[in-house]
Design a protein around this motif. Structure first.
Motif, mmCIF file in Angstrom:
data_model
loop_
_atom_site.group_PDB
_atom_site.id
_atom_site.type_symbol
_atom_site.label_atom_id
_atom_site.label_comp_id
_atom_site.label_asym_id
_atom_site.label_seq_id
_atom_site.Cartn_x
_atom_site.Cartn_y
_atom_site.Cartn_z
ATOM 1 N N ALA A 59 35.639 38.025 29.428
ATOM 2 C CA ALA A 59 35.949 37.421 30.731
ATOM 3 C C ALA A 59 34.849 37.746 31.729
ATOM 4 N N ASP A 60 35.161 37.587 32.994
ATOM 5 C CA ASP A 60 34.258 37.844 34.117
ATOM 6 C C ASP A 60 32.964 37.039 33.988
ATOM 7 N N GLU A 61 31.793 37.680 34.086
ATOM 8 C CA GLU A 61 30.545 36.907 34.140
ATOM 9 C C GLU A 61 29.414 37.585 33.385
ATOM 10 N N LEU A 77 44.083 34.125 45.013
ATOM 11 C CA LEU A 77 44.799 35.291 44.482
ATOM 12 C C LEU A 77 44.052 36.583 44.797
ATOM 13 N N TYR A 78 42.708 36.450 44.928
ATOM 14 C CA TYR A 78 41.901 37.667 45.011
ATOM 15 C C TYR A 78 40.542 37.310 45.566
ATOM 16 N N GLU A 79 40.013 38.176 46.424
ATOM 17 C CA GLU A 79 38.604 38.040 46.790
ATOM 18 C C GLU A 79 37.890 39.320 46.406
ATOM 19 N N GLY A 80 36.963 39.206 45.462
ATOM 20 C CA GLY A 80 36.190 40.363 45.032
ATOM 21 C C GLY A 80 34.861 40.416 45.745
ATOM 22 N N LYS A 81 33.976 41.233 45.241
ATOM 23 C CA LYS A 81 32.684 41.410 45.889
ATOM 24 C C LYS A 81 31.775 40.191 45.653
ATOM 25 N N ALA A 82 31.921 39.543 44.509
ATOM 26 C CA ALA A 82 31.018 38.441 44.167
ATOM 27 C C ALA A 82 31.726 37.110 43.929
ATOM 28 N N LYS A 83 33.052 37.155 43.749
ATOM 29 C CA LYS A 83 33.768 35.928 43.412
ATOM 30 C C LYS A 83 35.138 35.914 44.083
ATOM 31 N N LYS A 84 35.641 34.687 44.256
ATOM 32 C CA LYS A 84 37.037 34.516 44.670
ATOM 33 C C LYS A 84 37.788 33.935 43.482
ATOM 34 N N LEU A 89 45.786 29.071 33.748
ATOM 35 C CA LEU A 89 44.396 28.830 34.134
ATOM 36 C C LEU A 89 44.133 29.267 35.577
ATOM 37 N N LEU A 90 42.913 29.713 35.821
ATOM 38 C CA LEU A 90 42.477 30.115 37.161
ATOM 39 C C LEU A 90 41.174 29.389 37.470
ATOM 40 N N ILE A 91 40.836 29.342 38.757
ATOM 41 C CA ILE A 91 39.494 28.893 39.150
ATOM 42 C C ILE A 91 38.778 30.079 39.778
ATOM 43 N N LEU A 113 30.040 44.159 30.443
ATOM 44 C CA LEU A 113 31.009 43.122 30.088
ATOM 45 C C LEU A 113 32.406 43.550 30.523
ATOM 46 N N GLU A 114 33.249 42.542 30.754
ATOM 47 C CA GLU A 114 34.678 42.802 30.944
ATOM 48 C C GLU A 114 35.447 41.922 29.969
ATOM 49 N N PHE A 115 36.493 42.487 29.411
ATOM 50 C CA PHE A 115 37.358 41.742 28.507
ATOM 51 C C PHE A 115 38.751 41.651 29.110
ATOM 52 N N LYS A 118 40.468 30.660 31.523
ATOM 53 C CA LYS A 118 41.792 31.116 31.093
ATOM 54 C C LYS A 118 42.176 32.335 31.913
ATOM 55 N N LYS A 119 43.403 32.381 32.371
ATOM 56 C CA LYS A 119 43.873 33.562 33.094
ATOM 57 C C LYS A 119 44.046 34.705 32.099
ATOM 58 N N VAL A 120 43.457 35.825 32.418
ATOM 59 C CA VAL A 120 43.646 36.997 31.559
ATOM 60 C C VAL A 120 44.108 38.174 32.397
ATOM 61 N N SER A 121 44.709 39.125 31.696
ATOM 62 C CA SER A 121 44.948 40.401 32.347
ATOM 63 C C SER A 121 43.752 41.268 31.947
ATOM 64 N N ILE A 122 42.936 41.609 32.944
ATOM 65 C CA ILE A 122 41.669 42.304 32.681
ATOM 66 C C ILE A 122 41.942 43.700 32.131
ATOM 67 N N VAL A 123 41.303 44.035 31.016
ATOM 68 C CA VAL A 123 41.328 45.407 30.501
ATOM 69 C C VAL A 123 40.451 46.222 31.464
HETATM 70 P P1 ADP Z 1 35.060 42.827 41.849
HETATM 71 O O1 ADP Z 1 36.528 42.774 41.634
HETATM 72 O O2 ADP Z 1 34.442 43.933 41.031
HETATM 73 O O3 ADP Z 1 34.661 42.861 43.273
HETATM 74 P P2 ADP Z 1 34.325 39.966 41.493
HETATM 75 O O4 ADP Z 1 33.966 39.691 42.910
HETATM 76 O O5 ADP Z 1 33.452 39.425 40.440
HETATM 77 O O6 ADP Z 1 34.437 41.524 41.160
HETATM 78 O O7 ADP Z 1 35.795 39.434 41.337
HETATM 79 C C1 ADP Z 1 36.261 38.744 40.240
HETATM 80 C C2 ADP Z 1 37.494 39.438 39.707
HETATM 81 O O8 ADP Z 1 38.138 38.581 38.790
HETATM 82 C C3 ADP Z 1 37.150 40.721 38.959
HETATM 83 O O9 ADP Z 1 38.071 41.743 39.344
HETATM 84 C C4 ADP Z 1 37.335 40.332 37.490
HETATM 85 O O10 ADP Z 1 37.757 41.434 36.730
HETATM 86 C C5 ADP Z 1 38.405 39.269 37.580
HETATM 87 N N1 ADP Z 1 38.359 38.265 36.496
HETATM 88 C C6 ADP Z 1 37.268 37.754 35.865
HETATM 89 N N2 ADP Z 1 37.619 36.825 34.951
HETATM 90 C C7 ADP Z 1 38.962 36.738 35.001
HETATM 91 C C8 ADP Z 1 39.937 35.964 34.298
HETATM 92 N N3 ADP Z 1 39.580 35.077 33.342
HETATM 93 N N4 ADP Z 1 41.250 36.153 34.600
HETATM 94 C C9 ADP Z 1 41.621 37.055 35.552
HETATM 95 N N5 ADP Z 1 40.766 37.793 36.264
HETATM 96 C C10 ADP Z 1 39.454 37.654 35.998
#
Ligand code: ADP
Ligand code: UDP
Length: 235
Positions: free
Chosen positions: A191-193, A7-14, A23-25, A178-180, A82-87
């Motif tokens: 949420a997040d890490e 669904l998404y590739e961020g800087k540190a996680k997919k 649910l998400l992985i 933190l992220e919620f 758990k899938k969340v909509s990130i604040v």
């Molecule tokens: P970034 O988006 O800042 O590059 P990451 O590489 O850590 O960060 O990508 C992880 C993304 O997933 C972040 O945007 C984070 O807000 C989002 N995220 C973390 N936990 C959840 C969750 N439980 N449900 C949905 N999105 C999440």
């Protein structure tokens, strides 16, 4: 549970979808960035450490009454959440001056505060995550008043729990982000890490930095610092 579409590739996680729409992985990478993506690199083994450490912290916090997105660790790098909509607020708690606080207010790093501080950044990469206050967050409808109150309560609780826990391991918790998010049933959860990417950790005796500042500031010993933190929490 298997990974379906990415669904998404961020800087540190997919982030991957699963067969369960709630649910998400998340899959932790070794990629490291700093200064809003300007500095890029690799920290070998970071993804494994951050995944395992974050899951340990989330489980500790659940026990202490902070709801989190954590469901189950699937492998060294993958976790079911758990899938969340990130604040879209980065919530930053500080116990000791460092980083952007020291720069912004022109004070040395390492001054211990009488009380922890809280601040918010608007999570928006294009704008460079600008500092924001609660009134602005409400005006922009990033969250409701009640949600912001709950986020503040949880964030300070996280600080109390983690500060005490890390001190018992000989580590000072300087500050962290933190992220919620809001679950599909409307609950605010952490949420997040929680990892050396998102916290500043200083050795309680030597003040040696055991976090991502070693990468940001080219201090060397980056991998060793992540390994040292992981070694202490694994005891
Ligand atoms: P970034 O988006 O800042 O590059 P990451 O590489 O850590 O960060 O990508 C992880 C993304 O997933 C972040 O945007 C984070 O807000 C989002 N995220 C973390 N936990 C959840 C969750 N439980 N449900 C949905 N999105 C999440
Ligand atoms: N932080 C983070 N992500 C960000 C910004 C900050 O995880 O996008 C963490 C950072 O690791 C530190 C705390 O939040 O533990 C406070 O960071 P600061 O505001 O001092 O910013 P920095 O010095 O990292 O620019």
């Amino acid at each position: 549970m298997e990974k379906l579409d990415q669904l998404y590739e961020g800087k540190a996680k997919k982030v991957y979808a699963t067969a369960d729409e709630n649910l998400l992985i998340v899959s932790y990478k070794d990629d490291a960035t700093a200064f809003n993506g300007l500095k890029k690199g690799t920290i070998v083994g970071k993804g494994v450490i951050n995944n395992k450490m974050s899951n340990m912290m989330m489980q500790l916090l659940e026990k202490k009454g902070v709801p989190t997105h954590y469901v189950q660790q699937l492998s060294d790098r993958d976790t079911l959440v758990k899938k969340v909509s990130i604040v879209p607020l980065e919530v930053i708690i500080r116990n000791v001056s460092a980083g952007s606080f020291s720069k912004r207010y022109g004070v040395a790093e390492g001054i211990t505060f009488d009380e922890p501080t809280i601040e918010f950044s608007y999570k928006n990469d294009e704008l460079g995550d600008p500092l924001i206050n609660e009134y602005h967050a409400l005006a922009l409808k990033l969250a409701t008043k009640e949600e912001i109150e709950l986020i503040k309560t949880y964030a300070f609780r996280v600080n109390e729990v983690l500060k005490e826990y890390f001190l018992s391991l000989g580590v000072k918790l300087i500050d962290f982000k933190l992220e919620f998010g809001k679950t599909t049933d409307g609950k605010i959860v952490l949420a997040d890490e929680i990892s050396p990417d998102t916290c500043r950790f200083w050795d309680a005796v030597t003040n040696e930095k055991l976090d991502k500042d070693r990468f940001r500031r080219d201090l060397g010993g980056v991998e060793a610092a992540y390994e040292e933190i992981f070694r202490r929490i694994s005891k």
